[in-house]
Design a protein around this motif. Structure first.
Motif, short mmCIF file in Angstrom:
data_model
loop_
_atom_site.label_atom_id
_atom_site.label_comp_id
_atom_site.label_asym_id
_atom_site.label_seq_id
_atom_site.Cartn_x
_atom_site.Cartn_y
_atom_site.Cartn_z
N ASP A 168 -110.58 -27.07 -115.48
CA ASP A 168 -110.47 -25.61 -115.36
C ASP A 168 -111.08 -25.13 -114.05
O ASP A 168 -110.51 -24.28 -113.35
N ASN A 169 -112.23 -25.68 -113.71
CA ASN A 169 -112.90 -25.26 -112.48
C ASN A 169 -112.14 -25.75 -111.25
O ASN A 169 -112.03 -25.03 -110.24
N LEU A 170 -111.63 -26.99 -111.30
CA LEU A 170 -110.83 -27.50 -110.19
C LEU A 170 -109.61 -26.61 -109.96
O LEU A 170 -109.27 -26.27 -108.83
N TRP A 171 -108.96 -26.25 -111.06
CA TRP A 171 -107.75 -25.42 -110.95
C TRP A 171 -108.09 -24.05 -110.36
O TRP A 171 -107.42 -23.59 -109.43
N SER A 172 -109.14 -23.42 -110.89
CA SER A 172 -109.49 -22.08 -110.42
C SER A 172 -109.96 -22.12 -108.97
O SER A 172 -109.80 -21.14 -108.23
N GLY A 173 -110.56 -23.25 -108.53
CA GLY A 173 -111.02 -23.35 -107.16
C GLY A 173 -109.92 -23.66 -106.16
O GLY A 173 -110.10 -23.44 -104.96
N MET A 174 -108.78 -24.18 -106.64
CA MET A 174 -107.70 -24.56 -105.73
C MET A 174 -106.52 -23.59 -105.77
O MET A 174 -105.71 -23.59 -104.84
N VAL A 175 -106.41 -22.80 -106.83
CA VAL A 175 -105.26 -21.92 -106.93
C VAL A 175 -105.32 -20.87 -105.82
O VAL A 175 -106.38 -20.36 -105.46
N THR A 176 -104.18 -20.59 -105.25
CA THR A 176 -104.12 -19.62 -104.16
C THR A 176 -104.19 -18.20 -104.68
O THR A 176 -103.98 -17.94 -105.87
N THR A 177 -104.49 -17.29 -103.80
CA THR A 177 -104.55 -15.87 -104.17
C THR A 177 -103.17 -15.41 -104.63
O THR A 177 -102.15 -15.73 -104.01
N PRO A 178 -103.10 -14.69 -105.75
CA PRO A 178 -101.80 -14.21 -106.23
C PRO A 178 -101.04 -13.45 -105.14
O PRO A 178 -101.60 -12.61 -104.44
N ASP A 179 -99.75 -13.81 -104.99
CA ASP A 179 -98.94 -13.25 -103.91
C ASP A 179 -97.81 -12.41 -104.50
O ASP A 179 -96.84 -12.94 -105.05
N PRO A 180 -97.90 -11.06 -104.41
CA PRO A 180 -96.85 -10.22 -104.98
C PRO A 180 -95.58 -10.18 -104.13
O PRO A 180 -94.53 -9.72 -104.57
N GLY A 181 -95.67 -10.68 -102.89
CA GLY A 181 -94.52 -10.63 -102.00
C GLY A 181 -94.34 -9.25 -101.39
O GLY A 181 -95.12 -8.33 -101.62
N PRO A 182 -93.29 -9.08 -100.58
CA PRO A 182 -93.02 -7.76 -99.98
C PRO A 182 -92.81 -6.69 -101.05
O PRO A 182 -92.37 -6.98 -102.17
N ASN A 183 -93.10 -5.45 -100.70
CA ASN A 183 -93.02 -4.34 -101.65
C ASN A 183 -91.56 -3.94 -101.85
O ASN A 183 -91.00 -3.13 -101.10
N TYR A 184 -90.95 -4.54 -102.87
CA TYR A 184 -89.54 -4.31 -103.14
C TYR A 184 -89.28 -2.86 -103.56
O TYR A 184 -88.31 -2.22 -103.08
N ALA A 185 -90.12 -2.31 -104.45
CA ALA A 185 -89.89 -0.95 -104.97
C ALA A 185 -89.95 0.07 -103.83
O ALA A 185 -89.11 0.98 -103.74
N LYS A 186 -90.93 -0.08 -102.94
CA LYS A 186 -91.06 0.86 -101.83
C LYS A 186 -89.86 0.76 -100.89
O LYS A 186 -89.33 1.77 -100.41
N PHE A 187 -89.42 -0.49 -100.63
CA PHE A 187 -88.29 -0.68 -99.73
C PHE A 187 -87.02 -0.05 -100.30
O PHE A 187 -86.27 0.65 -99.59
N MET A 188 -86.78 -0.24 -101.60
CA MET A 188 -85.58 0.31 -102.21
C MET A 188 -85.64 1.83 -102.31
O MET A 188 -84.61 2.51 -102.22
N GLU A 189 -86.85 2.36 -102.45
CA GLU A 189 -87.00 3.82 -102.47
C GLU A 189 -86.64 4.41 -101.11
O GLU A 189 -85.94 5.43 -101.02
#
Length: 689
Positions: A168-189
Motif C-alpha cells: 500500500d505504501n509503495l503504491w501510494s508513494g509511486m502513483v502519479t498526481t491525478p491528471d484531469p486532462g484539459p478542461n473539456y467543459a470550459k472548452f465546449m462552453e
C-alpha cells in the motif's frame, strides 16, 4: 541436579544475550546472500535465525524484568548482578531493530508493520521498566541513556522500513498526481458561445505526440549499432530506470515517453550490459522490499546512522571510564558480566561500522553522489564497488531450475516413504528435492531471448502491436517460420497443455535425433532443452507464476499414463532414450482424445504426434523452430505472471522469468504502457466574414 540447575539459572540470561548477538551477526553477513543463492539450506537457516532473533530478544527482556532473589543468593550480590545485567536491556532493543541486510524475510512480513510498531512501543516500555527497576547508579545511567537512543532509533528504523516496503505504501508513494486532462467543459462552453454569436468557428486538434511516431522511432533504432558503455554508465542507467520501472511491482502504468527513453538506451547496449542493468534494478528492488535501504539511503537515514554510531561509541566509552572511576569499588560487578557487557558493546560497534561500510559501498550511494556531480567521491565509491561487487559477478543466482517429465516417471517409484510423505502432504517437497536440479543460465540463452525481443521490437507497426506481441505463445514464431498450418494446433490449446506438449515433444526429438551432437545444431538443442525443462518446473513447482489452468492435473494424468505405458511389459525401460523410442513407436494417426475420451487430461500421445511432425523437418530447422517457440512461451509466461509473484521470488535467488519480464518492459513489449499519446491541444479557429 541442584548444582546444575543453579549453574543454568546463573548463565541463562548470559547465554540468551550472547545468542541474540550471534544471531544478529549471522543475519548481517548472510541475509544479503539469498538474493543470489537458491540454496534451501541457507533459506531455512535464515528463516530460523530471523524468527529466533526476535523471540530470544523478547524472552530475554521478560527474563530481566524478574527481580525476585533466588534462594541461597546474597541479596546485595543479586542487586549488583541485576544492575549490570539491566544494562543489557537497550542492547536487546538494538537487536530487535535488526540488521540493514534484512527487515522482512518475505514480502508478506512488510504488511505486518503495524504489529511491529506495537511491539516497538511495548518492548521499549519494558526495557525502560527493567532498567529503572534495577536502581542504576551514575556509572550505569549515562551509558544506558546513549544505548537506549541507539536501540530505539534502530528499532524505529526497522519499523519504518517495513512500512515503506508494504504494498500500500509503495503504491501510494509511486502513483502519479491525478491528471484531469484539459478542461473539456470550459472548452465546449467557449465553442457554444462562439457558435451562438453567429461566428464561423472550427476546432483544430494538435496531438502532443503520437504513439505511432514512437513506434517508428523504435523500429529505426534497432539498426543502431550496439556499443559497450562504461560500467559507471550501466549503474547510472540502472539507478535512473529503477525509479521508473519499480512501478511495475505495484501494477502501475507507464507512458510512451518512458518506453521511448528505455528503448533508446537498451537498443544501443550489448546483451550482456542490458542484462546487467536489469540485474542491478532487481537487486535495488530486493533491497527496497527486504532491507532498510528505503530508510538508510535518505538524508535522515544517513543522519540517524551517524547518530547510532556516535551514541553507541559514547556509551561504550562511558561504561568503561565511569566503572573504573569508582576506585576501590570498581570490582564490585561480576567479572563475567563485565566481559559480556564489553562483548555486547564490541559487537554493536563492529556491526554498526560494518553496516556503515555497506551503506557507503552501494549502488544507492554511488547514484546519489553522481546525481550531485560529486565526481571525486563517486569515483572513489565506484572503485570500492568494483572491489566488493565486481561487474562480472551476477547480482542474482543466474540459475534456472530443471524438471523433466520422462525422467521423473522413470525414477519416481512408489515406496513406503513416498506413501508416508503423501499422507503428511510433503510429497511435493520431496519431489522438488529429489527430481529438480539447477543449471546456470547460459550466455547463449540470454542472447537468444534478447535477440528475439529485439526482432519483435523491429517488427512494430503501431502501438497496439506492443501489446499483441506479449499475447503470443508460439503463434507468431510458427507463422514466421511457416509451420503454423501443421503445428499451430499445439499452441492454440490451453497454455499448460502447450507447455507439456512441447516439453515431451522436445524430449522425444532429443532422444531420437542423431544430429544433436552436430556443432551447428547443438547450441539450438541445449537452449531448447533448458527452456523446456524450466517451463515444466514452473508448471509443477511454481504454478502461481503461470496462467496454468489445470496444469498440475494435466501433469499428473500424463505421468500416470506414462507409468502405465512404460510398465506394461512388467519392467520399466532402462533409460530416457529407450522410453522415447517406445513412445514414438506407437501409431498416433487418430487423435488420442477421439479414442480415450476427455476424462483423463493426459497429453502423452498428443505430444507424440507433435514430435513426429517435428521429426519430419531437417535437424537444424527443427531445432530453430523448437527454440523460437520456447522463447515465445517464456516471454508470454513472464508477461502474464502477476507482479507480486515476481517480487516474491527476489528473495529466493530470483527467477529467469522475472529477468525476462523486466527486459520485455524495458524494450517496450507488454501491457503496462497504457499512455499511448500525450494531451491533445484543441484550438478554436474563428473565421472572419
Amino acid at each position: 541436579m541442584d548444582s546444575l540447575l543453579a549453574v543454568w539459572n546463573e548463565w541463562e540470561i548470559r547465554m540468551l544475550v550472547l545468542t541474540s548477538l550471534a544471531l544478529q551477526v549471522f543475519l548481517l553477513f548472510f541475509a544479503g546472500i539469498r538474493k543470489r543463492n537458491v540454496s534451501a539450506a541457507l533459506s531455512l537457516l535464515l528463516w530460523l535465525a530471523y524468527l529466533l532473533a526476535d523471540s530470544i530478544a523478547i524472552y530475554a527482556l521478560g527474563y530481566l524484568s524478574q527481580t525476585r532473589v533466588p534462594k541461597g543468593v546474597d541479596p546485595q550480590t543479586f542487586k549488583r548482578t541485576h544492575r549490570i545485567q539491566a544494562l543489557w536491556a537497550p542492547f536487546l532493543l538494538l537487536h530487535l531493530g535488526g540488521q540493514d541486510t534484512i527487515t522482512a524475510f518475505s514480502i508478506e512480513d512488510n504488511e505486518l508493520w503495524k504489529r511491529h510498531l506495537l511491539s516497538l512501543l511495548s518492548q521499549v516500555g519494558l526495557a525502560v521498566y527493567v532498567f529503572t527497576k534495577s536502581h542504576p547508579g551514575a556509572d550505569m545511567l549515562a551509558p544506558a541513556v546513549f544505548m537506549f537512543v541507539s536501540g530505539i532509533v534502530k528499532y524505529g528504523e526497522r519499523t519504518w522500513a517495513l512500512k515503506c516496503a508494504s504494498m500500500d505504501n509503495l503504491w501510494s508513494g509511486m502513483v502519479t498526481t491525478p491528471d484531469p486532462g484539459p478542461n473539456y467543459a470550459k472548452f465546449m462552453e467557449e465553442y457554444r458561445f462562439t457558435h451562438e454569436a453567429g461566428l464561423q468557428v472550427e476546432i483544430v486538434i494538435e496531438q502532443e505526440r503520437r504513439a505511432e511516431a514512437t513506434a517508428a522511432t523504435a523500429a529505426t533504432a534497432v539498426g543502431v549499432a550496439e556499443e559497450t558503455v562504461p560500467y559507471t554508465d550501466v549503474i547510472a542507467d540502472a539507478s535512473r530506470f529503477f525509479v521508473i520501472f519499480r512501478r511495475l511491482f505495484v501494477n502501475l502504468i507507464l507512458s510512451f515517453q518512458e518506453r521511448t527513453r528505455s528503448q533508446a538506451t537498451f537498443l544501443r547496449l550489448t546483451p550482456e550490459q542490458a542484462y546487467k542493468v536489469i540485474e542491478i534494478e532487481l537487486s535495488l528492488m530486493y533491497d527496497t522490499l527486504h532491507s532498510k535501504a528505503a530508510v538508510i539511503h535518505t538524508w535522515y537515514g544517513r543522519l540517524l546512522r551517524c547518530l547510532t554510531l556516535l551514541s553507541t561509541s559514547t556509551a561504550c566509552l562511558l561504561f568503561n571510564v565511569l566503572r573504573h572511576h569508582k576506585g576501590k569499588h570498581h570490582s564490585s560487578y561480576n567479572h563475567v558480566d563485565v566481559c559480556i557487557t564489553n562483548v555486547l558493546f564490541g559487537g554493536a560497534l563492529c556491526l554498526e561500522v560494518y553496516a556503515v561500510g555497506m551503506m557507503l559501498v552501494s549502488y544507492w550511494t554511488f547514484a546519489a553522489l553522481r546525481s550531485c556531480n560529486l565526481s571525486f567521491l563517486s569515483d572513489l565509491i565506484f572503485r570500492s564497488i568494483q572491489y566488493f561487487h565486481p561487474e562480472r559477478r551476477s547480482k542474482w543466482s543466474n540459475l534456472m531450475a530443471q524438471h523433466n517429465i520422462i525422467s521423473f516417471c522413470l525414477l519416481d517409484k512408489p515406496t513406503v516413504l513416498t506413501k508416508v510423505l503423501s499422507v503428511l502432504g510433503l510429497k511435493g517437497h520431496w519431489d522438488s528435492w529429489l527430481h529438480i536440479r539447477h543449471i546456470e543460465v547460459s550466455h547463449e540463452l540470454k542472447i537468444v531471448v534478447f535477440r528475439e525481443l529485439k526482432d519483435k521490437t523491429a517488427s512494430i507497426v503501431d502501438a497496439e502491436s506492443y501489446r499483441k506481441f506479449s499475447n503470443h505463445r508460439g503463434q507468431w514464431a510458427l507463422q514466421c517460420k511457416g509451420y503454423y498450418k501443421e503445428l499451430g494446433w499445439s499452441v492454440e490449446v490451453e497454455f499448460d497443455e502447450s507447455i507439456i506438449l512441447w516439453h515431451i515433444a522436445t524430449d522425444l526429438c532429443f532422444h531420437s535425433d542423431d544430429d544433436t551432437g552436430d556443432a551447428k545444431v547443438a547450441p539450438y538443442v541445449e537452449v531448447s532443452r533448458a527452456m523446456s525443462n524450466y517451463m515444466l518446473f514452473l508448471l509443477v513447482a511454481r504454478p502461481f507464476m503461470l496462467t496454468a489452468g489445470i496444469g498440475q492435473i494435466r501433469f499428473g494424468d500424463t505421468c500416470a499414463e506414462a507409468r502405465n505405458f512404460f510398465g506394461r511389459a512388467g519392467t520399466a525401460p532402462p533409460d530416457a532414450g529407450a522410453s522415447a523410442g517406445m513412445v514414438l513407436g506407437v501409431s498416433a494417426e487418430i487423435a488420442p482424445r477421439d479414442v480415450k475420451g476427455d476424462r483423463s487430461k493426459s497429453v502423452l500421445f498428443d505430444a507424440c504426434r507433435l514430435a513426429k511432425s517435428l521429426l519430419e523437418l531437417p535437424p537444424r530447422r527443427r531445432w530453430r523452430v523448437i527454440r523460437v517457440v520456447w522463447v515465445e512461451m517464456l516471454c508470454y509466461a513472464a508477461s502474464k505472471c502477476r507482479s507480486n509473484f515476481h517480487a516474491k521470488q527476489l528473495s529466493g535467488g530470483g527467477e529467469l522469468l522475472t529477468v525476462v519480464w523486466f527486459l520485455m518492459a524495458h524494450l517496450g513489449v507488454g501491457e503496462q504502457y497504457r499512455i499511448e499519446a500525450g494531451h491533445a491541444r484543441a484550438k478554436l479557429i474563428v473565421e472572419k466574414n
